[in-house]
Design a protein around this motif. Structure first.
Motif, PDB file in Angstrom:
ATOM      1  N   THR A 130       0.771  -1.354  -0.042  1.00 42.67           N
ATOM      2  CA  THR A 130       0.056  -0.130  -0.019  1.00 42.67           C
ATOM      3  C   THR A 130       0.886   1.212  -0.046  1.00 42.67           C
ATOM      4  O   THR A 130       0.659   2.119  -0.680  1.00 42.67           O
ATOM      5  CB  THR A 130      -0.914  -0.043   1.189  1.00 42.67           C
ATOM      6  OG1 THR A 130      -1.546  -1.343   1.112  1.00 42.67           O
ATOM      7  CG2 THR A 130      -1.581   1.351   1.209  1.00 42.67           C
ATOM      8  N   GLN A 186       2.461   1.703  -3.436  1.00 43.94           N
ATOM      9  CA  GLN A 186       1.329   2.117  -4.358  1.00 43.94           C
ATOM     10  C   GLN A 186       1.132   3.724  -4.099  1.00 43.94           C
ATOM     11  O   GLN A 186       0.786   4.349  -5.086  1.00 43.94           O
ATOM     12  CB  GLN A 186      -0.049   1.591  -4.462  1.00 43.94           C
ATOM     13  CG  GLN A 186       0.358   0.034  -4.785  1.00 43.94           C
ATOM     14  CD  GLN A 186      -1.103  -0.775  -4.959  1.00 43.94           C
ATOM     15  OE1 GLN A 186      -1.979  -0.413  -4.033  1.00 43.94           O
ATOM     16  NE2 GLN A 186      -1.146  -1.920  -5.560  1.00 43.94           N
ATOM     17  N   ALA A 187       1.071   4.029  -2.979  1.00 46.78           N
ATOM     18  CA  ALA A 187       0.984   5.661  -2.491  1.00 46.78           C
ATOM     19  C   ALA A 187       1.946   6.280  -3.114  1.00 46.78           C
ATOM     20  O   ALA A 187       1.673   7.574  -3.546  1.00 46.78           O
ATOM     21  CB  ALA A 187       0.710   5.769  -1.199  1.00 46.78           C
ATOM     22  N   VAL A 216       1.389   9.352  -7.006  1.00 44.71           N
ATOM     23  CA  VAL A 216       0.849  10.399  -6.470  1.00 44.71           C
ATOM     24  C   VAL A 216       1.066  11.546  -7.589  1.00 44.71           C
ATOM     25  O   VAL A 216       2.091  11.534  -8.147  1.00 44.71           O
ATOM     26  CB  VAL A 216       1.727  10.593  -4.989  1.00 44.71           C
ATOM     27  CG1 VAL A 216       3.147  10.749  -5.413  1.00 44.71           C
ATOM     28  CG2 VAL A 216       1.398  12.129  -4.579  1.00 44.71           C
ATOM     29  N   VAL A 254       2.817  13.483   0.330  1.00 43.33           N
ATOM     30  CA  VAL A 254       2.593  11.986   0.542  1.00 43.33           C
ATOM     31  C   VAL A 254       3.839  11.348   0.908  1.00 43.33           C
ATOM     32  O   VAL A 254       3.696  10.376   1.706  1.00 43.33           O
ATOM     33  CB  VAL A 254       2.029  11.639  -0.852  1.00 43.33           C
ATOM     34  CG1 VAL A 254       1.924   9.952  -0.905  1.00 43.33           C
ATOM     35  CG2 VAL A 254       0.760  12.234  -1.282  1.00 43.33           C
ATOM     36  N   GLN A 291       3.998   8.949   3.865  1.00 50.96           N
ATOM     37  CA  GLN A 291       4.269   7.405   3.847  1.00 50.96           C
ATOM     38  C   GLN A 291       5.526   6.906   4.555  1.00 50.96           C
ATOM     39  O   GLN A 291       5.475   5.905   5.233  1.00 50.96           O
ATOM     40  CB  GLN A 291       4.297   6.959   2.282  1.00 50.96           C
ATOM     41  CG  GLN A 291       3.066   7.199   1.416  1.00 50.96           C
ATOM     42  CD  GLN A 291       2.011   6.620   2.068  1.00 50.96           C
ATOM     43  OE1 GLN A 291       2.140   5.344   2.597  1.00 50.96           O
ATOM     44  NE2 GLN A 291       0.771   6.981   2.289  1.00 50.96           N
TER      45      GLN A 291
END
Length: 448
Positions: A378, A381-382, A386, A394, A398
């Motif tokens: 996750t 992917q973030a 972005v 972000v 993260q």
């Protein structure tokens, strides 16, 4: 060491979680089978005995004591004797499960029709005819016009004695037949109000021991005993040896020939097989010794009975007690004997379960590590999807998320044998962190 135990103790928890459901299913199947497949023997049984102070009553007390050791309560129900006992067995409402029955009381066809089974012949119970000594009776034909007590009809003796009188040409109307029970009849015999009394019993009965030593009372000698056994197959010829009562006083003063039916332990056909085994084993201990009319080991036996012998009892007389009951307590042997089919089936079921449970256990332990890889994915992917204008925000978020994941992973405890997966997860977290930091530096360079 405490920390090692802290790690390894979770393997037991995972094993319980993994193997618990199959074990619960197996135990549930065992319980259902235990209740449905050949139900457990009842804890309470009723036996129909005989008159007060009779041999039947005394032996029944011994059976009750032996069965009590196995957790079975045996209730004694007095009766007039063999004939009434047989009637009770034929009546399901009587509450009687087992009883003493004299041979000759029924025949094989009638017993099969009523669903009765024999657990074996226990002992011979001679016909004892005691007469006042003054009468000097040597033949049954001399009983005419005398008062002889034969006991109540329920004892079975009246019917047997009438048969004996009939083959001697004596009709019941030729003498007075009393119907008193044994103890009142003995009182009248000693008082001289009757001339004699007849009853059938094992020599263990106290009444017989007393009468054989009472002055003025004489035992009738059935000199034609062998002839009676040819006329009535259910009778046997036994001899009361001289001096057997008291060697010092030479009582009795000679050998007495007697005729004797055998006492049989009879039950309904639905008596639980485990109870059949218990009663037969008890009978072997109680009646297996030597006695006045039997040799060591001669009784109990499957012979001398017109009632079909129970299959389990017959196997006992041929081969001894069941294998498991020789080495285990009754309750445990009974469980195995009732459940052996289920145990074999469960054994076959445990083989595939033994192959399924270990992989499930491994999966359960590793799942505590592998589920964090979803969190890592996750995060990746973030940072990949972005937009450029939000990258700084972000990436920072993260990176904080990775720190949270690492903190929680550091609290994960798994068995030492699976430590490789845990340390692999930590290195992968560090790898993703380095990638996010590299992306942050690249983003900062672009903004400058």
């Amino acid at each position: 060491m405490p920390r090692i135990f802290h790690f390894t103790k979770f393997s037991l928890r995972d094993f319980i979680v993994t193997a618990g459901p199959p074990v619960i299913v197996v135990l549930a199947l065992c319980f259902i089978a235990y209740r449905l497949i050949d139900p457990a023997p009842p804890k309470h049984v009723t036996i129909s005995t005989g008159q007060e102070n009779s041999a039947y009553e005394e032996f029944a007390k011994k059976y009750a004591a032996m069965l009590a050791k196995q957790g079975i309560q045996l209730s004694l129900k007095p009766s007039q004797g063999s004939y009434e006992n047989l009637q009770r067995l034929n009546d399901p409402q009587s509450g009687v499960d087992i009883a003493f029955v004299q041979s000759g009381s029924t025949d094989q066809a009638e017993a099969e029709r009523k669903g009765l089974i024999s657990l074996g012949s226990l002992f011979t119970e001679p016909v004892w005819l005691f007469i006042r000594d003054k009468k000097n009776i040597t033949q049954l034909t001399q009983l005419k016009r005398l008062k002889i007590n034969v006991g109540p009809e329920g004892s079975g003796v009246p019917q047997l004695f009438r048969k004996i009188l009939s083959v001697n040409g004596v009709e019941p109307d030729d003498l007075t037949l009393g119907t008193l029970e044994n103890i009142p009849a003995t009182v009248q015999l000693l008082d001289g109000r009757i001339d004699g009394m007849v009853f059938s019993s094992a020599p263990d009965a106290l009444l017989i021991q007393m009468l054989l030593q009472t002055p003025g009372i004489k035992l009738f000698d059935f000199a034609q005993a062998e002839a009676y056994t040819r006329r009535f197959p259910f009778l046997t010829h036994v001899v009361l040896p001289r001096g057997i009562v008291d060697l010092g006083r030479d009582l009795p003063p000679k050998d007495y020939h007697l005729i004797a039916p055998t006492a049989t332990l009879v039950a309904r056909g639905d008596l639980h097989p485990a109870l059949v085994d218990l009663f037969v084993q008890a009978a072997s201990e109680i009646h297996g010794g030597a006695g006045w009319f039997r040799k060591q080991g001669e009784f109990p036996t499957a012979s001398y009975t017109e009632i079909p012998v129970a299959r389990d009892a017959e196997k006992f007389y041929k081969n001894g007690p069941p294998f498991m009951q020789r080495y285990m307590p009754f309750w445990l042997a009974n469980v195995f004997e009732r459940m052996w089919v289920v145990i074999v089936a469960l054994g076959a079921l445990l083989i595939p379960l033994s192959r399924i449970v270990p992989p499930l256990y491994v999966w359960k332990v590793r799942s505590r590590v592998y589920r964090w890889y979803g969190q890592l994915r996750t995060v990746e992917q973030a940072v990949e999807e972005v937009p450029p204008e939000k990258r700084t925000e972000v990436y920072s978020a993260q990176l904080a998320r990775l720190n949270e994941i690492e903190e929680k992973v550091n609290q994960v405890s798994i068995p030492l044998s699976f430590a490789e997966e845990l340390y692999g997860l930590r290195s992968h977290i560090n790898f993703v962190r380095k990638r996010v930091l590299w992306l942050m530096k690249g983003q900062e360079a672009v903004l400058k």
